[in-house]
Structure formats: C-alpha cells, structure tokens
Design a protein around this motif. Structure first.
Motif, short mmCIF file in Angstrom:
data_model
loop_
_atom_site.label_atom_id
_atom_site.label_comp_id
_atom_site.label_asym_id
_atom_site.label_seq_id
_atom_site.Cartn_x
_atom_site.Cartn_y
_atom_site.Cartn_z
N TYR A 50 0.71 -1.14 -0.19
CA TYR A 50 0.11 -0.10 0.19
C TYR A 50 0.79 1.25 -0.03
N GLY A 51 1.97 1.22 -0.36
CA GLY A 51 2.97 2.54 -0.36
C GLY A 51 3.73 2.76 0.68
N LEU A 52 4.07 4.12 0.71
CA LEU A 52 4.84 4.57 1.90
C LEU A 52 4.90 5.62 2.49
N ASN A 53 5.11 5.74 3.76
CA ASN A 53 4.85 7.00 4.92
C ASN A 53 6.19 7.81 4.69
N PHE A 54 6.21 9.08 4.47
CA PHE A 54 7.50 9.89 4.26
C PHE A 54 8.17 9.67 5.72
N SER A 55 7.57 9.55 6.68
CA SER A 55 8.44 9.52 8.26
C SER A 55 9.31 8.18 8.09
N GLU A 56 9.07 7.25 7.51
CA GLU A 56 9.88 6.01 7.49
C GLU A 56 11.08 6.04 6.56
N VAL A 57 11.24 7.28 5.78
CA VAL A 57 12.40 7.50 4.85
C VAL A 57 13.03 8.73 4.92
N GLN A 58 12.46 9.81 5.84
CA GLN A 58 12.84 11.25 5.92
C GLN A 58 14.26 11.35 6.27
N GLN A 59 14.89 10.72 7.11
CA GLN A 59 16.37 10.75 7.53
C GLN A 59 16.96 10.34 6.11
N THR A 60 16.85 9.67 5.72
CA THR A 60 17.42 8.98 4.53
C THR A 60 17.40 9.70 3.18
N VAL A 77 7.01 18.02 4.78
CA VAL A 77 6.00 17.49 4.51
C VAL A 77 4.86 18.37 4.10
N GLY A 78 4.28 18.14 2.68
CA GLY A 78 3.25 19.20 2.31
C GLY A 78 2.31 18.54 1.48
N GLU A 79 1.33 19.31 0.96
CA GLU A 79 0.28 18.81 0.06
C GLU A 79 0.69 18.00 -1.11
N LYS A 80 1.86 18.75 -1.70
CA LYS A 80 2.34 18.16 -2.92
C LYS A 80 3.75 18.54 -3.07
N ALA A 81 4.27 18.00 -3.85
CA ALA A 81 5.74 18.17 -4.14
C ALA A 81 5.91 19.77 -4.64
N GLN A 82 6.93 20.42 -3.81
CA GLN A 82 7.19 21.78 -4.27
C GLN A 82 8.25 22.30 -3.46
#
Length: 195
Positions: A50-60, A77-82
């Motif tokens: 089902y995908g990936l949560n940014f908190s799991e990869v934020q440090q990397t 983290v934001g609503e969209k990439a910007q």
C-alpha cells in the motif's frame, strides 16, 4: 459502518507515535485521515504493501538531498511536491505503486526534481522579484489568462529541470522510466487519458 482493523499490541506504540507526529506536522485533518484507514496507511506500509509513509524515509531522504544539493535545503511534508528554494516539500504518504521500493524511488525522484528547480535559480529569481510563486497577481498580471500563464511557467521549468536531472543523475532517471510508464498506463486504463 466501518470497523477499525485490529492493530497488533506490539505496533500500538508505533501507531500512536505516528498519529501524534501527523497531528504535530499536519494538524487534526492529517491525523484523522491516518486513523480512518489504518490498514492502508499504517499496517499495509509496515508489511511492504500500500505505499510508503514519508516518516519512514525522511532521514534517508534528507541525507540524499544534502548529497545532491550540497546541503542547505530542508525537507518537509506538504500537500504536494514543491519548493520555495529553502524547503522542499513532499507528500506525507505515497501509494501510487504497490511496493515500498517503488514509492521510495518516487520520493527520490520528487526530491531530486525539486532540487533541480532550486539549482536552476529560476524560482529564486522569481521570488526575489515578485515575493511569491503562488501569488499570480504580480508575476502573471500582464497575461490575459493568469492560470494558463502559471501552468506554462511551471511546465517550462519542469522541462528544464528534467533535462538537468537526466544529465546529472542518469541512473535515477533510467530507474524511474518504468514507473513513469506504469503511471501513464494506469491513467489511460481508467480512461482519464494523458494529453
């Protein structure tokens, strides 16, 4: 009425930390959205579905961003990439692809593309002159259709950034092409088409 799926006792602490983290970073709406679908947004990603949560990869991702940009840019983290040329924002959760590895590659691509936007200095120059990219009034005021002018500006900037990305990180771009094709095929399969 929807029931809340069982969260194993050994994961309750992780789930609670994730809820609190989302509340702090995204407010009540983000925390409630997460709590409303624990199977897809918590249990599935823990099991590689089902995908990936940014908190799991934020440090990397922050280390990766520091490496490709020379440091000085922050991830959030934001609503969209910007980007605003100081902070690169990406979505809290990506589930465009079924596997974590695919969504990790999508995060990497998004971070890299936003970094290229910053490196091009176009956004920096626009911000210095007009104060905000989001504010259509001063930047696109001389155009009869400000929305179209803004869209064309971003398309042009994205093309420039993609060419830069292809020359500076060709392996990343090659790795991303099959995922890009999968996204296009998915869009075409549901009948929305890509033009």
């Amino acid at each position: 009425r929807k029931s809340i799926p069982y969260i194993p006792a050994d994961l309750v602490g992780d789930w609670t930390r994730e809820v609190l983290d989302l509340y702090e970073t995204g407010g009540l709406v983000a925390a409630r959205r997460f709590m409303a679908d624990p199977e897809r947004l918590f249990l599935g990603p823990k099991e590689g579905r089902y995908g990936l949560n940014f908190s799991e990869v934020q440090q990397t991702m922050q280390l990766y961003l520091d490496g490709i940009s020379g440091g000085g840019l922050e991830l959030a983290v934001g609503e969209k990439a910007q980007t605003d040329t100081k902070i690169i924002k990406v979505p809290q959760f990506l589930d465009l692809f079924p596997q974590k590895e695919q969504n990790f590659l999508l995060y990497k691509f998004l971070v890299s593309l936003q970094s290229q936007h910053v490196d091009s200095r176009l956004f920096e120059n626009v911000l210095e002159q007009f104060g905000s990219i989001e504010d259509d009034q001063p930047l696109f005021a001389s155009y009869p259709d400000t929305a179209r002018a803004r869209d064309l500006f971003f398309i042009g900037q994205t093309i420039v950034s993609l060419y830069r990305l292809r020359s500076q990180l060709p392996g990343l771009v090659r790795s991303f092409i099959p995922l890009y094709q999968e996204m296009i095929d998915s869009i075409n399969a549901i009948g929305e088409g890509v033009s």
